[in-house]
Design a protein around this motif. Structure first.
Motif, PDB file in Angstrom:
ATOM      1  N   GLU A   1       3.418 -12.333   6.437  1.00 57.02           N
ATOM      2  CA  GLU A   1       3.297 -12.446   7.893  1.00 57.02           C
ATOM      3  C   GLU A   1       4.645 -12.130   8.511  1.00 57.02           C
ATOM      4  O   GLU A   1       5.646 -12.766   8.185  1.00 57.02           O
ATOM      5  CB  GLU A   1       2.858 -13.851   8.296  1.00 57.02           C
TER       6      GLU A   1
ATOM      7  N   GLN B   1      -2.674   2.375   5.793  1.00 56.60           N
ATOM      8  CA  GLN B   1      -4.090   2.018   5.704  1.00 56.60           C
ATOM      9  C   GLN B   1      -4.882   3.130   5.010  1.00 56.60           C
ATOM     10  O   GLN B   1      -5.779   2.861   4.201  1.00 56.60           O
ATOM     11  CB  GLN B   1      -4.657   1.754   7.095  1.00 56.60           C
TER      12      GLN B   1
ATOM     13  N   ILE C   1      -4.038  -3.107   3.486  1.00 55.56           N
ATOM     14  CA  ILE C   1      -4.756  -3.981   4.419  1.00 55.56           C
ATOM     15  C   ILE C   1      -3.713  -4.575   5.360  1.00 55.56           C
ATOM     16  O   ILE C   1      -2.922  -5.435   4.966  1.00 55.56           O
ATOM     17  CB  ILE C   1      -5.514  -5.098   3.686  1.00 55.56           C
TER      18      ILE C   1
ATOM     19  N   LYS D   1      -3.088  -6.025   9.395  1.00 55.99           N
ATOM     20  CA  LYS D   1      -3.674  -6.471  10.652  1.00 55.99           C
ATOM     21  C   LYS D   1      -2.562  -6.610  11.696  1.00 55.99           C
ATOM     22  O   LYS D   1      -1.587  -7.320  11.463  1.00 55.99           O
ATOM     23  CB  LYS D   1      -4.377  -7.813  10.472  1.00 55.99           C
TER      24      LYS D   1
ATOM     25  N   HIS E   1      -1.747  -8.202  15.021  1.00 51.21           N
ATOM     26  CA  HIS E   1      -2.198  -9.229  15.942  1.00 51.21           C
ATOM     27  C   HIS E   1      -1.448  -9.125  17.269  1.00 51.21           C
ATOM     28  O   HIS E   1      -0.536  -8.307  17.426  1.00 51.21           O
ATOM     29  CB  HIS E   1      -1.987 -10.620  15.331  1.00 51.21           C
TER      30      HIS E   1
ATOM     31  N   GLU F   1       0.209  -8.877   9.954  1.00 59.09           N
ATOM     32  CA  GLU F   1      -0.198  -9.555   8.715  1.00 59.09           C
ATOM     33  C   GLU F   1      -0.561  -8.498   7.675  1.00 59.09           C
ATOM     34  O   GLU F   1      -1.373  -7.605   7.933  1.00 59.09           O
ATOM     35  CB  GLU F   1      -1.398 -10.457   9.007  1.00 59.09           C
TER      36      GLU F   1
ATOM     37  N   HIS G   1      -1.839  -7.854   3.718  1.00 53.85           N
ATOM     38  CA  HIS G   1      -2.406  -8.374   2.474  1.00 53.85           C
ATOM     39  C   HIS G   1      -2.054  -7.397   1.357  1.00 53.85           C
ATOM     40  O   HIS G   1      -2.505  -6.242   1.367  1.00 53.85           O
ATOM     41  CB  HIS G   1      -3.924  -8.532   2.591  1.00 53.85           C
TER      42      HIS G   1
END
Length: 451
Positions: free
Chosen positions: A188, A206, A211, A213, A215, A221, A223
């Motif tokens: 994070e 990607q 993966i 994200k 926000h 974030e 993964h």
């Protein structure tokens, strides 16, 4: 060196059409990302600039096969045989670019070790690597400092971490992304940079299988995944080069159509451009493909005549006014009636180029004070980082020596706008970020020649 001098016969409005390719600040990072894949990557619309040559050399030192593709501007990178490079070989590139530090995460994943030489780049203020090193340690890297540089290893592999940037640095955000995508677990990152080039890098990762994200509130974030694959990608166009030519059109009272320029990446600049008094017309690429305009989409910039208007500006991280936009635009602001203000909040030594403009007849005063309300990285630290520009000023020719990439293009614009013949020394530095700029100048009707 004599071949590094450009003679500029100024006073002629620039008029015509040029094209920009993929963004310098994305292409080099996309090339580094290819190291993470287990199959070849293809990058399109790559500009022929010095930074691409430097990164190609660094990748080839580590066993990546870099070759031209079938299309003009296509680059193919095959990382299937990644290998170690000697510190002496890497040090050959030490003063050419700051890219080596971004290779650390990918090399730790691929080889288990990496090396950081003394870093180069433009001299616009210290760009500390403390966070880069701290973040790599949080991921599990072991850093050993030696006289020739830093040696990194990952005896237990790399694992996800919770990180927060003290400032939304583009380079530090790139470091975290390139390291976290194959680190075990979740990472994070708070207070991340969200520049268009960052988002485009995330799109590339990607495509490779990452993966990620994005926000709200600058939180990203990631993964981690065990493996990534090659990508095919056309990068976003270079919004810095597009803005530089826009400023040249304004300063020389000309008209330049910049094919490839994209509105959504430049909205803040376009608003300022109109506020000053410049005019622009946007050709949507989708309309161009439909055959309505008969050409590729882009943006046309021109000086409509009459007087330009003074403005107060502050550089900031995206979506603010980009720090790389300010130097070329300040040249145009020397032609605006009234008092303009430029508060530089990103790099503390980025106003040194104004001395040369003053020698050409501009009236620019620099101050230590923060002349604006945007939070500043170095207020009260005794740096000359605010400029007051009084205009309009009649610029005259001078001998100029280029200090860094963006200031160099600003000096070039000033020479083009000035009456008389100027000599601009160190123009090869402009090749770091501006593809075929001399050919583009010729296409726009500029009277320039190598000494």
């Amino acid at each position: 060196m004599t071949e590094d001098v450009l003679v500029v016969h100024g006073g002629t409005p620039l008029q015509g059409q040029i094209r920009v390719r993929g963004a310098k600040n994305l292409v080099s990072k996309a090339m580094v990302a290819a190291l993470l894949g287990e199959s070849p990557s293809r990058l399109f619309d790559v500009p022929r600039i010095r930074d691409v040559e430097v990164v190609s050399g660094l990748l080839e030192l580590h066993g990546v096969k870099v070759s031209a593709g079938a299309e003009d501007g296509e680059l193919v990178m095959d990382p299937t045989n990644v290998e170690s490079a000697s510190t002496d070989e890497i040090n050959v590139h030490a003063g050419s670019s700051r890219i080596p530090i971004l290779l650390c995460g990918p090399l730790l994943h691929r080889l288990g070790h990496a090396f950081i030489p003394d870093l180069g780049g433009c001299h616009i203020g210290p760009r500390p690597i403390d966070f880069h090193i701290g973040a790599l340690r949080e991921f599990g890297a072991v850093v050993d400092k030696t006289p020739e540089g830093m040696h990194l290893s990952a005896p237990n592999g790399l694992h996800g971490a919770k990180l927060e940037l003290p400032y939304p640095s583009v380079g530090a955000t790139e470091q975290v992304l390139l390291t976290a995508v194959r680190a075990e677990g979740v990472t994070e990152l708070r207070n991340a940079a969200i520049e268009p080039e960052i988002i485009d890098l995330i799109c590339i990762l990607q495509k490779m299988g990452a993966i990620i994200k994005v926000h709200t509130d600058r939180v990203i974030e990631i993964h981690g995944v065990p493996r990534l694959y090659g990508y095919e990608h056309k990068p976003i166009p270079d919004r810095i080069e597009a803005a530089s030519w826009a400023a040249a059109a304004l300063a020389t009272r000309g008209e330049i159509e910049v094919l490839g320029a994209r509105q959504q990446d430049m909205m803040t600049f376009l608003n300022v451009y109109r506020s000053i008094g410049g005019e622009l017309k946007i050709t949507d690429d989708r309309v161009a493909r439909a055959g309505v305009s008969g050409s590729e989409g882009g943006i046309k910039f021109w000086h409509p005549g009459g007087e330009l208007k003074a403005v107060a500006l502050e550089t900031d991280v995206h979506p603010g006014f980009m720090t790389d936009w300010q130097q070329p635009l300040v040249v145009a602001l020397t032609q605006a009636r009234g008092i303009s203000i430029m508060h530089e909040t990103v790099y503390e030594q980025r106003l040194g180029y104004t001395e040369a403009l003053n020698s050409m007849g501009a009236t620019i005063q620099v101050y230590r004070d923060c002349l604006g309300g945007t939070p500043c990285r170095f207020g009260r630290r005794n740096f000359m980082h605010s400029a007051v520009i009084a205009g309009p000023s009649k610029l005259h020719a001078a001998d100029l020596r280029i200090p860094d990439l963006r200031a160099g293009f600003a000096h070039l614009i000033a020479a083009l706008a000035a009456e008389g013949t100027s000599r601009v020394y160190g123009v090869n530095l402009i090749k770091r970020g501006y593809e075929d700029f001399e050919a583009k100048l010729a296409a726009l009707g500029a009277h320039v020649e190598r000494l």
